[in-house]
Design a protein around this motif. Structure first.
Motif, PDB file in Angstrom:
ATOM      1  N   HIS A  14       0.851  -1.280   0.035  1.00 46.22           N
ATOM      2  CA  HIS A  14      -0.103   0.170  -0.034  1.00 46.22           C
ATOM      3  C   HIS A  14       0.974   1.299   0.025  1.00 46.22           C
ATOM      4  CE1 HIS A  14      -3.825  -2.165   0.606  1.00 46.22           C
ATOM      5  NE2 HIS A  14      -3.183  -2.861   1.299  1.00 46.22           N
ATOM      6  N   TYR A  15       2.259   1.237   0.290  1.00 46.96           N
ATOM      7  CA  TYR A  15       2.971   2.372   0.513  1.00 46.96           C
ATOM      8  C   TYR A  15       4.192   2.241  -0.383  1.00 46.96           C
ATOM      9  CZ  TYR A  15      -0.248   3.559   4.182  1.00 46.96           C
ATOM     10  OH  TYR A  15      -0.994   3.992   5.045  1.00 46.96           O
ATOM     11  N   ASP A  16       4.686   3.065  -0.954  1.00 43.18           N
ATOM     12  CA  ASP A  16       5.894   2.906  -1.967  1.00 43.18           C
ATOM     13  C   ASP A  16       7.147   2.930  -0.900  1.00 43.18           C
ATOM     14  OD1 ASP A  16       7.512   2.819  -4.146  1.00 43.18           O
ATOM     15  OD2 ASP A  16       7.430   5.074  -4.386  1.00 43.18           O
ATOM     16  N   LEU A  17       7.249   1.812  -0.104  1.00 44.45           N
ATOM     17  CA  LEU A  17       8.598   1.709   0.848  1.00 44.45           C
ATOM     18  C   LEU A  17       8.925   0.339   0.572  1.00 44.45           C
ATOM     19  CD1 LEU A  17       6.596   3.618   3.983  1.00 44.45           C
ATOM     20  CD2 LEU A  17       8.382   4.403   2.431  1.00 44.45           C
ATOM     21  N   ALA A  18      10.220   0.269   1.098  1.00 50.64           N
ATOM     22  CA  ALA A  18      10.948  -0.881   1.222  1.00 50.64           C
ATOM     23  C   ALA A  18      11.110  -1.197   2.874  1.00 50.64           C
ATOM     24  CB  ALA A  18      12.392  -0.990   0.483  1.00 50.64           C
ATOM     25  N   ARG A  33      10.549   0.327  10.194  1.00 49.38           N
ATOM     26  CA  ARG A  33      11.592   0.879   9.413  1.00 49.38           C
ATOM     27  C   ARG A  33      11.569   0.559   8.027  1.00 49.38           C
ATOM     28  NH1 ARG A  33      15.406   4.729  10.847  1.00 49.38           N
ATOM     29  NH2 ARG A  33      17.394   4.480   9.313  1.00 49.38           N
ATOM     30  N   ALA A  34      11.613   1.647   7.469  1.00 46.81           N
ATOM     31  CA  ALA A  34      11.468   1.495   6.011  1.00 46.81           C
ATOM     32  C   ALA A  34      12.258   2.907   5.114  1.00 46.81           C
ATOM     33  CB  ALA A  34      10.107   1.452   5.464  1.00 46.81           C
ATOM     34  N   SER A  35      13.082   2.279   4.312  1.00 43.35           N
ATOM     35  CA  SER A  35      13.664   3.224   3.373  1.00 43.35           C
ATOM     36  C   SER A  35      14.546   4.359   4.164  1.00 43.35           C
ATOM     37  CB  SER A  35      12.578   4.281   2.498  1.00 43.35           C
ATOM     38  OG  SER A  35      11.931   3.443   1.533  1.00 43.35           O
ATOM     39  N   ASN A  36      15.230   4.019   5.386  1.00 45.65           N
ATOM     40  CA  ASN A  36      15.944   4.613   6.477  1.00 45.65           C
ATOM     41  C   ASN A  36      15.156   5.806   6.862  1.00 45.65           C
ATOM     42  OD1 ASN A  36      18.494   3.496   5.433  1.00 45.65           O
ATOM     43  ND2 ASN A  36      18.587   4.793   3.508  1.00 45.65           N
ATOM     44  N   HIS A  37      13.889   5.278   7.288  1.00 43.99           N
ATOM     45  CA  HIS A  37      13.076   6.327   8.073  1.00 43.99           C
ATOM     46  C   HIS A  37      12.113   5.466   8.883  1.00 43.99           C
ATOM     47  CE1 HIS A  37      10.831  10.336   8.787  1.00 43.99           C
ATOM     48  NE2 HIS A  37       9.690   9.425   9.007  1.00 43.99           N
ATOM     49  N   ASP A  38      11.927   5.965  10.128  1.00 45.88           N
ATOM     50  CA  ASP A  38      11.098   5.129  11.257  1.00 45.88           C
ATOM     51  C   ASP A  38       9.439   5.749  11.042  1.00 45.88           C
ATOM     52  OD1 ASP A  38      13.187   3.709  12.198  1.00 45.88           O
ATOM     53  OD2 ASP A  38      13.469   5.196  13.366  1.00 45.88           O
ATOM     54  N   TYR A  39       8.608   4.789  10.795  1.00 45.11           N
ATOM     55  CA  TYR A  39       7.037   5.013  10.702  1.00 45.11           C
ATOM     56  C   TYR A  39       6.532   4.322  11.788  1.00 45.11           C
ATOM     57  CZ  TYR A  39       8.313   6.587   5.959  1.00 45.11           C
ATOM     58  OH  TYR A  39       8.920   7.367   5.003  1.00 45.11           O
ATOM     59  N   LEU A  40       5.347   4.855  12.160  1.00 41.68           N
ATOM     60  CA  LEU A  40       4.511   4.127  12.999  1.00 41.68           C
ATOM     61  C   LEU A  40       3.187   3.545  12.288  1.00 41.68           C
ATOM     62  CD1 LEU A  40       4.504   3.368  16.128  1.00 41.68           C
ATOM     63  CD2 LEU A  40       2.908   5.411  16.440  1.00 41.68           C
ATOM     64  N   LEU A  41       3.064   2.423  12.138  1.00 40.15           N
ATOM     65  CA  LEU A  41       1.727   1.974  11.733  1.00 40.15           C
ATOM     66  C   LEU A  41       0.833   1.701  12.741  1.00 40.15           C
ATOM     67  CD1 LEU A  41       0.223   0.706   9.052  1.00 40.15           C
ATOM     68  CD2 LEU A  41       1.215  -1.599   9.824  1.00 40.15           C
ATOM     69  N   PHE A  85      -6.146   1.083   9.241  1.00 40.40           N
ATOM     70  CA  PHE A  85      -4.736   1.369   9.599  1.00 40.40           C
ATOM     71  C   PHE A  85      -4.253   2.685   8.771  1.00 40.40           C
ATOM     72  CE2 PHE A  85      -5.582  -3.131  10.350  1.00 40.40           C
ATOM     73  CZ  PHE A  85      -4.326  -3.482  11.086  1.00 40.40           C
ATOM     74  N   TYR A  86      -3.378   3.130   9.465  1.00 41.09           N
ATOM     75  CA  TYR A  86      -2.838   4.460   8.981  1.00 41.09           C
ATOM     76  C   TYR A  86      -1.076   4.458   9.360  1.00 41.09           C
ATOM     77  CZ  TYR A  86      -3.257   6.908  13.253  1.00 41.09           C
ATOM     78  OH  TYR A  86      -3.315   7.240  14.562  1.00 41.09           O
ATOM     79  N   LEU A  87      -0.498   5.205   8.409  1.00 45.29           N
ATOM     80  CA  LEU A  87       0.966   5.505   8.741  1.00 45.29           C
ATOM     81  C   LEU A  87       1.279   6.584   8.932  1.00 45.29           C
ATOM     82  CD1 LEU A  87       3.273   3.164   8.319  1.00 45.29           C
ATOM     83  CD2 LEU A  87       3.735   4.450   6.084  1.00 45.29           C
ATOM     84  N   THR A  88       1.878   6.989  10.109  1.00 44.42           N
ATOM     85  CA  THR A  88       2.439   8.442  10.440  1.00 44.42           C
ATOM     86  C   THR A  88       3.831   8.029  10.947  1.00 44.42           C
ATOM     87  OG1 THR A  88       1.887   9.973  12.006  1.00 44.42           O
ATOM     88  CG2 THR A  88       1.715   7.758  12.777  1.00 44.42           C
ATOM     89  N   ASP A  89       4.396   9.158  11.353  1.00 50.16           N
ATOM     90  CA  ASP A  89       5.871   9.250  11.906  1.00 50.16           C
ATOM     91  C   ASP A  89       6.029   8.640  13.081  1.00 50.16           C
ATOM     92  OD1 ASP A  89       7.226  10.246   9.636  1.00 50.16           O
ATOM     93  OD2 ASP A  89       6.688  12.485  10.199  1.00 50.16           O
ATOM     94  N   TYR A  90       7.205   7.739  13.246  1.00 50.50           N
ATOM     95  CA  TYR A  90       7.667   7.342  14.841  1.00 50.50           C
ATOM     96  C   TYR A  90       8.556   8.426  15.160  1.00 50.50           C
ATOM     97  CZ  TYR A  90       9.987   4.621  18.434  1.00 50.50           C
ATOM     98  OH  TYR A  90      10.507   4.497  19.480  1.00 50.50           O
ATOM     99  N   VAL A  91       8.421   8.888  16.432  1.00 52.72           N
ATOM    100  CA  VAL A  91       9.246   9.693  17.009  1.00 52.72           C
ATOM    101  C   VAL A  91       9.737   9.356  18.366  1.00 52.72           C
ATOM    102  CG1 VAL A  91       8.189  11.957  16.025  1.00 52.72           C
ATOM    103  CG2 VAL A  91       7.543  11.130  18.169  1.00 52.72           C
ATOM    104  N   GLN A  92      11.032   9.704  18.389  1.00 49.85           N
ATOM    105  CA  GLN A  92      11.708   9.315  19.761  1.00 49.85           C
ATOM    106  C   GLN A  92      11.553  10.456  20.883  1.00 49.85           C
ATOM    107  OE1 GLN A  92      13.545   6.474  20.291  1.00 49.85           O
ATOM    108  NE2 GLN A  92      13.345   6.978  22.446  1.00 49.85           N
TER     109      GLN A  92
END
Length: 327
Positions: A14-18, A33-41, A85-92
């Motif tokens: 569903h997303y253009d991510l590896a 973790r996808a395409s050198n970025h942290d997301y939150l599903l 389901f939705y995808l947003t950023d994961y933040v520390q």
């Protein structure tokens, strides 16, 4: 949630991510973790209406609300297994004392209310319907207060709880009396102006819904948000965090800085209108421990009464004494 392989396929479909890795966080969220970025599903609680609320909040506060990424089909969420389901950023996040979290939270709530504020037309009939609902809440509490007092006064052998209830009766009566005054002032203003001030409120006031990072602060979880009177968020805050040191000053500052008189009146109405009818249902057993429970229920309303008295305290000015002529 599903296992790693299913999540990997789901995200990449569903997303253009590896996808490189998937880490469970809660039963409703996973770090991806996808395409050198942290997301939150995440799984949205409720229906897709929640997504629209968060998008609206993001449009108003783009720096303080996490984005929702679009799918390959240009959608903000994906229905899967009876959930959205939705995808947003994961933040520390970074740890902070509760008092500081509260300051950040109230600051963001103020921004949210300000950036989404509206004035909607309201007819006399609609206003009367809303007033009747609020007035019933007040009248039910007053009836419960009077009924309990009449019963306890006639009893010869009173329990410690009943003695204590009679002792706090004047304070409870004063709260409801002021709540009635504030309710009337609020609706008199709205009736005169024919406008009801509303904003997008968060509706789930809890510091768990605040994320603080090294660079920013974020409001999350808009499942319970709605367009309503912004004073409700502050009332929920008072109800949940009245025991936190310094909250009295925070609430007093809010009241002093609120420019809209109608919103101040409604805040005082809600915070002084203790729900005695509901409270009475939970305190049927008049044991000693219920004195502590009664105190806990009264505590946020007592703080509101203290703020009310302080805010409405008459100001006095020192008049200079007349200067007599010297001889």
């Amino acid at each position: 949630m599903a296992n790693y392989d299913e999540i990997k396929v789901f995200v990449e479909t569903h997303y253009d991510l590896a996808v490189e890795s998937v880490t469970p966080i809660t039963h409703k969220s996973m770090k991806v973790r996808a395409s050198n970025h942290d997301y939150l599903l995440k799984v949205a609680s409720g229906d897709d209406d929640f997504i629209m609320k968060q998008l609206f909040a993001y449009k108003a506060l783009s720096r303080n609300v996490l984005p929702i990424y679009r799918t390959k089909d240009n959608q903000h969420y994906v229905p899967w297994r009876d959930h959205f389901f939705y995808l947003t950023d994961y933040v520390q996040t970074i740890p902070l004392p509760l008092e500081q979290q509260i300051h950040y939270y109230i600051e963001l709530l103020g921004k949210l209310h300000s950036e989404t504020s509206l004035e909607v037309d309201v007819s006399d009939d609609e206003l009367q319907r809303i007033y009747n609902k609020d007035y019933k809440r007040l009248q039910d509490s007053y009836d419960c207060l009077q009924k309990n007092m009449e019963v306890y006064e006639l009893q010869r052998d009173r329990s410690p709880f009943e003695w204590y209830f009679m002792m706090v009766y004047p304070m409870l009566y004063t709260m409801l009396h002021h709540a009635h005054d504030e309710l009337k002032k609020f609706y008199d203003l709205i009736k005169r102006e024919k406008k009801l001030p509303i904003s997008l409120i968060h509706g789930d006031v809890n510091v768990a819904n605040l994320l603080v990072t090294e660079k920013s602060t974020y409001l999350i979880n808009f499942e319970k948000s709605m367009f309503s009177i912004s004073s409700l968020d502050m009332y929920y805050f008072l109800e949940n965090y009245h025991q936190v040191p310094g909250l009295h000053s925070i609430i007093l500052d809010y009241v002093k800085n609120e420019k809209a008189a109608a919103l101040r009146h409604y805040f005082f109405f809600r915070s002084l209108c203790i729900d005695l009818d509901e409270l009475n249902q939970t305190l049927q057993d008049h044991s000693l421990i219920n004195i502590a429970l009664l105190n806990e229920c009264i505590a946020p309303h007592l703080m509101a009464l203290q703020v009310y008295n302080q805010f409405n305290k008459p100001t006095t000015t020192n008049q200079a004494s007349p200067q007599g002529s010297s001889t």
